[in-house]
Write an enzyme that holds these catalytic residues in place. Structure first.
Site, PDB file in Angstrom:
ATOM      1  N   SER A  46       0.806  -1.231   0.000  1.00 34.67           N
ATOM      2  CA  SER A  46       0.000   0.000   0.000  1.00 34.67           C
ATOM      3  C   SER A  46       0.831   1.271   0.000  1.00 34.67           C
ATOM      4  CB  SER A  46      -0.942   0.014   1.205  1.00 34.67           C
ATOM      5  OG  SER A  46      -0.201  -0.048   2.417  1.00 34.67           O
TER       6      SER A  46
ATOM      7  N   ASP B  91      -3.839   8.156   7.685  1.00 36.76           N
ATOM      8  CA  ASP B  91      -4.725   7.276   8.458  1.00 36.76           C
ATOM      9  C   ASP B  91      -3.867   6.600   9.530  1.00 36.76           C
ATOM     10  OD1 ASP B  91      -3.337   5.261   7.115  1.00 36.76           O
ATOM     11  OD2 ASP B  91      -4.981   4.770   5.761  1.00 36.76           O
TER      12      ASP B  91
ATOM     13  N   HIS C   5      -0.662   4.968   7.197  1.00 36.68           N
ATOM     14  CA  HIS C   5       0.024   5.521   6.026  1.00 36.68           C
ATOM     15  C   HIS C   5       0.342   7.011   6.158  1.00 36.68           C
ATOM     16  CE1 HIS C   5      -2.468   2.072   4.612  1.00 36.68           C
ATOM     17  NE2 HIS C   5      -1.333   1.751   4.027  1.00 36.68           N
TER      18      HIS C   5
END
Length: 350
Positions: free
Chosen positions: A32, A325, A328
């Site tokens: 991610s 978040d 990240h």
């Protein structure tokens, strides 16, 4: 072995973007931290193609693209810095074609890891599948630009690899795949480094020659792990950080071996850990005000579908935060880290 620290990198993406492309393409593998939207196209709960993700991505092709961020990711900034488009498209995004992929493509899948079992936790693309898509891409590219040009693009592209965090935080320490029964944490690190060596060797055999491989960040300092560390008084989970440091030492040794073994392989280690800790310890360097919580929702546990437009607690200005978040970084921090990777590329081409 080339090692570049974010704190010493100074390349300017905006300045470089106006110049002739330094490389023909940027090609990306990983999780991610670099997935620009592949998970949108697969049956997984781990997605971010909805607001407020992408709320600060206002350039064409922007918005909630599937990037786990309020804006751009490091490969986007690196691409722009090397004179290529400011967004690197996800290979599975139907909005893009081989014409777009000829100058940049992302095979990464949020939630994946070096261990194939990690990908099974959230039903995302394993790293082996990313390599399969890379092979398919080369076939499509050869049909589009011709075999010789395709070979030139593949052999001269800038390769970015960022993977490993999920193997520990979503696999080993969550005790969901049984790896914690098979290996001590040190043995599991050895297992992962062996998988990384196999992966890097495989893309070398497929034509990759200039590759950056990111070490683990301070995984114990992401907001989610701080929240789960409440029984120990909160703050960073130093046990996890120690594991990350020990893993990184092994990765650097592996990279040195491969550089000596594989002819013409320009492989560079990216020191994310020290750069991250330095920024957390000295947030004033980037004008940050919060380095322990994410901007989205409460910033303590939310990620993916829990980070949504319904929550009224999301911050107004993400530029004041290290994290977007609970897992990240914000676009501002991604931009900062990308300068280091850009500097690596300038060094690899000398």
């Amino acid at each position: 072995m080339l090692v570049v620290d974010a704190a010493t990198a100074t390349a300017s993406p905006s300045a470089s973007a106006k110049k002739k492309p330094v490389v023909p393409a940027v090609i990306v593998f990983g999780d991610s931290t670099v997935d620009t939207g592949n998970n949108n196209a697969i049956n997984t709960v781990l997605k971010s193609n909805f607001p407020p993700y992408g709320r600060d991505l206002h350039i064409p092709g922007g918005g909630a693209t599937g990037r786990f961020c309020n804006g751009r990711l490091p490969p986007d900034f690196v691409s722009e810095a090397l004179g290529l488009p400011p967004l690197v498209p996800a290979y599975l995004d139907p909005a893009y074609s081989i014409e777009d992929f000829a100058t940049g493509v992302v095979f990464a899948s949020a939630g994946t890891g070096l261990d194939n079992r990690t990908a099974s936790v959230l039903a995302v693309l394993p790293l082996l599948k990313e390599v399969e898509y890379f092979k398919e891409y080369q076939q499509r590219l050869a049909k589009y630009v011709g075999p010789d040009r395709a070979k030139h693009i593949v052999s001269n592209a800038a390769y970015i690899v960022s993977v490993g965090t999920n193997d520990f935080l979503e696999n080993y320490y969550l005790m969901v795949t049984g790896r914690f029964l098979e290996f001590s944490v040190g043995e599991y690190s050895d297992f992962l480094v062996a998988r990384a060596e196999e992966f890097l060797t495989s893309i070398y055999k497929l034509g990759a020659r200039r590759v950056t491989f990111a070490g683990l960040p301070a995984i114990g300092c992401v907001p989610l792990e701080r929240t789960l560390n409440v029984l120990r008084g909160g703050g960073c989970n130093e046990e996890y950080n120690k594991v990350a440091r020990e893993y990184n030492v092994k990765v650097k040794a592996m990279i040195a071996r491969l550089r000596a073994k594989l002819k013409g392989f320009r492989l560079a280690y990216i020191n994310i850990y020290d750069a991250m800790v330095d920024l957390i310890d000295h947030p004033e360097k980037l004008g940050l005000e919060n380095v322990s919580e994410g901007c989205c929702a409460t910033g303590k546990v939310e990620m993916g579908y829990l980070c949504n437009d319904v929550c009224p607690l999301t911050c107004d200005n993400a530029d004041k935060y290290f994290f977007w978040d609970s897992f990240h970084p914000t676009e501002k921090v991604n931009r900062f880290f990308s300068k280091r990777t850009t500097e690596v590329w300038l060094s690899l081409l000398r």
